[in-house]
Write a protein that holds these residues in place. Structure first.
Motif: not given
Length: 327
Positions: A176-177, A184, A307, A309, A173, A182, A122, A295-296, A55
């Motif tokens: 993502l799970d 960056s 956002y 994160r 979700d 995840r 996304n 991310h979970r 991401e």
């Protein structure tokens, strides 16, 4: 259709596994410069047999990293550009009618590769995003009552833009799970960008210097070794206590799932190989805690389109400081 019998891959020794991981990481660093920590975590995710979500803003080397991963392990690669009009059949494949024989045959989609790059995941609507769920969870695709096994190894690496970018749909979700980690990449340091200018290497050619240093069979062997790593009861209890702390934290609406607990354990097993160990320590767990859990989590402060994160990572760091680790 039943999956064909697969030979059990040979287990490398922990020392041989560390050497293999280091060789791949050094190879990736030829294409993605100045991101040693992120490269190491990406290789850890591959060794653990998990799927990876990258991401970040466009243009920081996400696609370059994925292409270099495929080349390093000599994996077959497909790139799917996710857009608002992409349909599930464009990913999975479809039954094709042949007029001459009045019969149908299955035409596999790009999901039938060893490494699938789901670029800008996304930007596609939820219906299309969900086409990946069975493939990511079970390594197979079911269409028209027939189950088609995917190649082994099989990995999805998805990229996504931050959700405050226009034209994006937040990942559900359940999707993502299913990503083990995840990451960056972020912008490189100024001296790294200056070096890239000197080398005149753009995103289209950065991966060209990467040659295979491993193989799909070797990756299967690494994954088998990771699964065989020892995680004793005290470390398992530590992982569970960390997960429970996310579920009871006042700033977290929904904490880590049971799947997240299992993912954290598998990632910690893979991380132990960097030290040529066949057992997991609390340090291995902490090293992959943020990439596996951030991310979970659903934060109470999160609003649609926000956002968060970095906020999630800060909360995980706070939890890691408060939950005592076994000695």
């Amino acid at each position: 259709m039943n999956s064909p019998a697969r030979a059990t891959p040979a287990l490398p020794s922990p020392a041989a596994a560390r050497s293999a991981l280091e060789q791949v990481a050094a190879n990736l660093s030829l294409a993605v410069r100045g991101k040693e920590k992120e490269v190491r975590l990406a290789v850890t995710c591959m060794a653990a047999g998990g799927h990876l979500l990258l991401e970040d803003v466009p243009g920081v080397g996400k696609t370059t990293l994925v292409e270099a991963l495929a080349r390093s392990f000599a994996l077959s690669l497909s790139r799917v550009q996710f857009t608002a009009d992409l349909m599930p059949a464009d990913i999975l494949g479809a039954q094709i009618f042949h007029a001459a024989t009045a019969s149908f045959s299955f035409r596999p989609g790009p999901i039938f590769r060893q490494l699938v790059l789901a670029d800008e995941l996304n930007r596609a609507p939820p219906r299309t995003q969900s086409a990946l769920l069975e493939a990511m969870a079970q390594g197979q695709v079911s269409l028209d009552g027939v189950t088609h096994p995917l190649p082994r190894p099989f990995t999805v690496v998805a990229t996504q833009n931050p959700v405050d970018f226009s034209g994006t749909y937040p990942l559900p979700d359940s999707q993502l799970d299913r990503f083990l980690m995840r990451l960056s990449l972020g912008h490189p340091a100024p001296e790294v960008e200056a070096r890239l200018l000197v080398l005149a290497r753009d995103a289209a050619t950065a991966g060209a210097v990467v040659e295979p240093v491993s193989s799909p069979e070797a990756l299967n062997g690494l994954r088998a070794q990771v699964a065989a790593q020892r995680l004793d009861d005290t470390v398992a209890d530590y992982v569970v206590r960390l997960a429970h702390a996310t579920r009871s934290h006042g700033d977290i609406e929904r904490g880590a799932s049971t799947r997240a607990v299992l993912a954290l354990g598998m990632a910690a097993r893979a991380h132990a190989l960097w030290e040529a160990r066949d057992f997991v320590t609390p340090g291995d767990v902490r090293a992959v805690l943020g990439p596996c859990l951030a991310h979970r989590l659903l934060l109470r402060s999160a609003n649609q389109g926000t956002y968060t994160r970095d906020e999630a990572l800060h909360l995980i760091e706070e939890i890691a400081r408060k939950v005592p680790a076994p000695r």
